[in-house]
Design an enzyme around this catalytic site. Structure first.
Site, PDB file in Angstrom:
ATOM      1  N   GLU A  60       0.769  -1.171   0.136  1.00  0.00           N
ATOM      2  CA  GLU A  60      -0.188  -0.167  -0.110  1.00  0.00           C
ATOM      3  C   GLU A  60       0.772   1.452  -0.191  1.00  0.00           C
ATOM      4  OE1 GLU A  60      -3.140  -2.976   1.675  1.00  0.00           O
ATOM      5  OE2 GLU A  60      -0.993  -3.041   1.804  1.00  0.00           O
ATOM      6  N   HIS A 129     -10.535  -6.136   9.747  1.00  0.00           N
ATOM      7  CA  HIS A 129     -11.349  -5.922   8.592  1.00  0.00           C
ATOM      8  C   HIS A 129     -12.559  -4.908   8.550  1.00  0.00           C
ATOM      9  CE1 HIS A 129      -8.780  -8.325   6.963  1.00  0.00           C
ATOM     10  NE2 HIS A 129      -9.185  -8.388   6.216  1.00  0.00           N
TER      11      HIS A 129
END
Length: 331
Positions: A60, A129
């Site tokens: 990322e 998550h």
């Protein structure tokens, strides 16, 4: 099934903008051949090729930095975070580079970048998550933040974000992707700095955003039956906050409840309450109420997960309390 699903509304927006402007490109994990973790980029790889729909490694920080460089050289990149929680790994690129370079370059560079992806509490996705990062990024100068809540505003906001010359963080809730709605015909955009007055009312203003819009609407069904008139505002723009719409509503209702899925400590609600106190203090007839998620990692267990976030019955109770209406026993 009639109408357009929210994830397809986002896909339509990206597709139309890529066709309109050859500088628009997409990058992220599995955005190409797989079509994105929630199929927002489905089939775009075949249509536009691998240079404009770029599959990246699981890195990322690296590909977000690449997007910043691409924006500096004239492209308009869209970065997909497979899950917004993973973008904590790119926090340095978003804050120190994406948010600052237009200023630190003396205006020589613009950074027209959209960072988008799913977030929020899903259904038993576990703590890592289920994060809500809007408050993490809220203090970063130089970026805009929006949270879509309907297929219509999802498409309009995405198109506006892609066309904007500033970096935009675009929050999508994982449980809203399958919402369906008829979209307006033709090309349209939604303002990146305006709240949505969802419904008018006289007794109390409820301010919310993202998935909590629907928890509030469910609560309002009960409140309507009990004679409490609610004015509902969906923020949509989390940075900047649309204080004009908020102030007008509180001037009318004199009471306000902030409902959010973000954590209570240092959340969007905390900033809102501070601004409301600064701008609307003389209009308030009751202490503002903040209904937020608990400050704990989201449990995997479904029952415990529900206990960490605000539910409609809590909104009903708060609205009756602030309007001095009787709360039904056991509700």
């Amino acid at each position: 099934m009639s109408g357009t699903l929210l994830f397809n509304a986002l896909r339509e927006a990206i597709d139309e903008e890529m066709a309109r402007d050859p500088h628009v490109c997409v990058m992220g994990e599995d955005v190409g051949q797989y079509g994105g973790s929630y199929k927002v980029t489905k089939d775009l790889y075949e249509k536009y090729g691998e240079l404009r729909v770029l599959d990246t490694p699981i890195a990322e920080n690296g590909f977000t930095g690449m997007a910043v460089g691409a924006a500096m050289t004239g492209l308009r990149p869209i970065v997909e975070g497979m899950n917004m929680g993973f973008l904590l790994l790119a926090f340095n690129q978003i804050s120190n580079n994406m948010g600052m370079l237009r200023y630190t370059s003396g205006g020589n560079f613009t950074i027209p970048t959209v960072v988008r992806g799913p977030g929020g509490v899903g259904r038993q996705l576990g703590a890592e998550h289920s994060q809500r990062l809007e408050a993490y990024f809220h203090a970063v100068p130089g970026i805009k933040i929006v949270a879509c809540s309907t297929p219509t505003n999802a498409k309009g906001l995405m198109k506006a974000a892609i066309r904007d010359d500033n970096p935009v963080l675009f929050f999508e809730h994982v449980l809203l992707y399958n919402l369906t709605e008829e979209l307006p015909k033709g090309d349209y955009t939604c303002a990146l700095d305006q709240a949505d007055l969802v419904r008018k009312g006289d007794d109390v203003t409820i301010i919310t955003y993202s998935r909590m819009r629907y928890h509030c609407l469910k609560a309002i069904e009960q409140l309507d039956a009990d004679g409490v008139s609610v004015e509902l505002i969906d923020l949509i723009s989390l940075k900047p906050l649309d204080m004009n719409t908020i102030s007008r509503s509180i001037h009318k209702t004199h009471r306000v409840i902030v409902v959010e899925e973000c954590m209570k400590t240092g959340g969007i609600g905390a900033e809102l309450i501070a601004l409301i106190t600064e701008h609307c203090f003389d209009d308030l007839d009751a202490c503002p109420i903040r209904l937020s998620s608990q400050d704990i990692p989201t449990p995997y267990n479904g029952s415990l997960e529900n206990l960490t976030i605000i539910q409609p019955h809590q909104i009903v109770e708060a609205a009756k309390r602030v309007t001095c209406r009787t709360v039904q026993p056991g509700y």
